[in-house]
Write a protein that holds these residues in place. Structure first.
Motif, PDB file in Angstrom:
ATOM      1  N   GLN A  67       0.804  -0.959  -0.131  1.00  7.65           N
ATOM      2  CA  GLN A  67       0.011   0.279   0.030  1.00  7.65           C
ATOM      3  C   GLN A  67       0.951   1.214   0.228  1.00  7.65           C
ATOM      4  N   ASP A  68       1.785   1.083   0.931  1.00 11.57           N
ATOM      5  CA  ASP A  68       2.720   2.067   0.773  1.00 11.57           C
ATOM      6  C   ASP A  68       3.838   2.457  -0.655  1.00 11.57           C
ATOM      7  N   LYS A  69       3.872   1.680  -1.441  1.00 15.86           N
ATOM      8  CA  LYS A  69       4.813   1.461  -2.338  1.00 15.86           C
ATOM      9  C   LYS A  69       4.353   1.478  -3.878  1.00 15.86           C
ATOM     10  N   ASP A  70       2.852   1.974  -3.720  1.00 12.24           N
ATOM     11  CA  ASP A  70       1.745   1.418  -4.839  1.00 12.24           C
ATOM     12  C   ASP A  70       2.056   3.043  -5.902  1.00 12.24           C
ATOM     13  N   LYS A  71       2.001   3.605  -5.277  1.00 13.77           N
ATOM     14  CA  LYS A  71       1.869   4.788  -6.159  1.00 13.77           C
ATOM     15  C   LYS A  71       3.588   4.578  -7.067  1.00 13.77           C
ATOM     16  N   LEU A  72       4.932   4.257  -6.291  1.00  9.93           N
ATOM     17  CA  LEU A  72       5.969   4.753  -6.424  1.00  9.93           C
ATOM     18  C   LEU A  72       6.013   3.927  -7.417  1.00  9.93           C
ATOM     19  N   ARG A  73       5.635   2.556  -7.723  1.00  4.99           N
ATOM     20  CA  ARG A  73       6.042   1.161  -8.231  1.00  4.99           C
ATOM     21  C   ARG A  73       4.811   2.002  -9.955  1.00  4.99           C
ATOM     22  N   THR A  74       3.858   2.324  -9.735  1.00  4.89           N
ATOM     23  CA  THR A  74       2.974   2.522 -10.784  1.00  4.89           C
ATOM     24  C   THR A  74       3.900   4.064 -11.711  1.00  4.89           C
ATOM     25  N   SER A  75       4.500   4.716 -11.024  1.00  2.46           N
ATOM     26  CA  SER A  75       5.519   6.095 -11.119  1.00  2.46           C
ATOM     27  C   SER A  75       6.841   5.509 -12.101  1.00  2.46           C
ATOM     28  N   LEU A  76       6.944   4.677 -11.212  1.00  3.45           N
ATOM     29  CA  LEU A  76       8.482   3.336 -12.466  1.00  3.45           C
ATOM     30  C   LEU A  76       8.243   2.746 -13.318  1.00  3.45           C
ATOM     31  N   HIS A  77       6.541   2.012 -13.455  1.00  2.43           N
ATOM     32  CA  HIS A  77       6.165   1.682 -14.552  1.00  2.43           C
ATOM     33  C   HIS A  77       5.978   3.247 -15.868  1.00  2.43           C
ATOM     34  N   ASN A  78       5.344   4.116 -15.032  1.00  2.00           N
ATOM     35  CA  ASN A  78       4.768   4.701 -16.260  1.00  2.00           C
ATOM     36  C   ASN A  78       6.281   5.506 -16.770  1.00  2.00           C
ATOM     37  N   THR A  79       6.939   5.556 -16.321  1.00  2.00           N
ATOM     38  CA  THR A  79       8.327   6.392 -16.700  1.00  2.00           C
ATOM     39  C   THR A  79       9.245   5.745 -17.413  1.00  2.00           C
ATOM     40  N   PHE A  80       8.901   4.090 -17.484  1.00  2.00           N
ATOM     41  CA  PHE A  80       9.184   2.984 -18.079  1.00  2.00           C
ATOM     42  C   PHE A  80       8.548   3.082 -19.644  1.00  2.00           C
ATOM     43  N   ILE A  81       7.662   3.486 -19.654  1.00  2.00           N
ATOM     44  CA  ILE A  81       6.824   3.623 -20.739  1.00  2.00           C
ATOM     45  C   ILE A  81       6.842   4.910 -21.310  1.00  2.00           C
ATOM     46  N   ILE A  82       7.097   5.863 -20.763  1.00  3.52           N
ATOM     47  CA  ILE A  82       7.921   7.351 -21.506  1.00  3.52           C
ATOM     48  C   ILE A  82       8.990   7.130 -22.307  1.00  3.52           C
ATOM     49  N   ASN A  83       9.238   6.173 -20.906  1.00  4.25           N
ATOM     50  CA  ASN A  83      10.810   6.277 -22.301  1.00  4.25           C
ATOM     51  C   ASN A  83      11.024   5.174 -23.112  1.00  4.25           C
ATOM     52  N   LEU A  84      10.234   4.865 -23.019  1.00  2.00           N
ATOM     53  CA  LEU A  84      10.239   3.527 -24.278  1.00  2.00           C
ATOM     54  C   LEU A  84       9.499   3.930 -25.898  1.00  2.00           C
ATOM     55  N   LYS A  85       8.249   4.755 -25.018  1.00  2.43           N
ATOM     56  CA  LYS A  85       7.653   5.542 -26.634  1.00  2.43           C
ATOM     57  C   LYS A  85       8.744   6.753 -26.669  1.00  2.43           C
ATOM     58  N   ALA A  86       9.328   7.329 -25.805  1.00  2.00           N
ATOM     59  CA  ALA A  86      10.249   8.304 -26.656  1.00  2.00           C
ATOM     60  C   ALA A  86      11.382   7.965 -27.455  1.00  2.00           C
ATOM     61  N   PHE A  87      11.771   6.795 -26.821  1.00  2.00           N
ATOM     62  CA  PHE A  87      13.047   5.974 -28.130  1.00  2.00           C
ATOM     63  C   PHE A  87      12.333   5.720 -29.440  1.00  2.00           C
ATOM     64  N   TYR A  88      10.986   5.290 -28.935  1.00  2.00           N
ATOM     65  CA  TYR A  88      10.344   4.611 -30.487  1.00  2.00           C
ATOM     66  C   TYR A  88      10.149   5.517 -31.665  1.00  2.00           C
ATOM     67  N   GLU A 109      -2.466  -2.070 -22.286  1.00  2.00           N
ATOM     68  CA  GLU A 109      -1.909  -3.362 -21.860  1.00  2.00           C
ATOM     69  C   GLU A 109      -0.412  -2.825 -21.118  1.00  2.00           C
ATOM     70  N   ARG A 110      -0.968  -2.709 -19.856  1.00  2.00           N
ATOM     71  CA  ARG A 110      -0.054  -2.314 -19.202  1.00  2.00           C
ATOM     72  C   ARG A 110       0.775  -3.656 -18.428  1.00  2.00           C
ATOM     73  N   LYS A 111       0.193  -4.613 -18.380  1.00  2.00           N
ATOM     74  CA  LYS A 111       1.034  -5.793 -18.049  1.00  2.00           C
ATOM     75  C   LYS A 111       2.056  -6.038 -18.658  1.00  2.00           C
ATOM     76  N   ARG A 112       1.931  -6.015 -19.845  1.00  2.00           N
ATOM     77  CA  ARG A 112       2.792  -6.454 -21.492  1.00  2.00           C
ATOM     78  C   ARG A 112       4.133  -5.405 -21.715  1.00  2.00           C
ATOM     79  N   TRP A 113       3.830  -4.542 -21.435  1.00  2.00           N
ATOM     80  CA  TRP A 113       4.986  -3.132 -21.100  1.00  2.00           C
ATOM     81  C   TRP A 113       5.172  -3.826 -20.277  1.00  2.00           C
TER      82      TRP A 113
END
Length: 129
Positions: A67-88, A109-113
């Protein structure tokens, strides 16, 4: 225990073979000597590492820690997606083949990413031998 065969039956799964195909397609794009493209790839890898560390730790967190780290986990996931899109997008701007992105499907389909982030870490690790 992890059941890979059961995982593959899930609608949003990403197979080892498909992720390796995506990874190898990305490296064909990286044959280009554009420094900025390579910097973007490094950001993809670093964000994959950060997200995968959190995702792995998640298996061992208590309910309260989750519960304490859920927002950070989501933020790290979003950062990965943003970076992969920028590379693309950089590859697209340069007219490089970006068909690998189609294999990931929609970003919703966030799980696949997220699974791709794990595979990237795995492949980069083995590549470093």
């Amino acid at each position: 225990m992890f059941d890979y065969i059961r995982y593959l039956k899930e609608e949003d799964s990403l197979s080892f073979e498909d992720s390796l195909d995506i990874y190898n397609s990305i490296f064909k794009v990286l044959d280009n000597q554009d420094d900025y493209l390579h910097e973007l790839w490094e950001e993809v890898v670093n964000s994959a590492l950060a997200y995968c560390k959190m995702r792995t730790d998640w298996n061992y967190f208590s309910k309260e820690e989750k519960q304490d780290k859920d927002k950070l986990r989501t933020s790290l996931h979003n950062t990965f997606i943003i970076n992969l899109k920028a590379f693309y997008r950089r590859g697209e701007q340069m007219g490089l083949n970006g068909e690998w992105m189609e294999k990931l499907r929609l970003p919703e389909e966030r799980k696949r990413w997220g699974d791709l982030a794990g595979y990237i870490v795995c492949f980069e690790n083995v590549k470093a031998r």
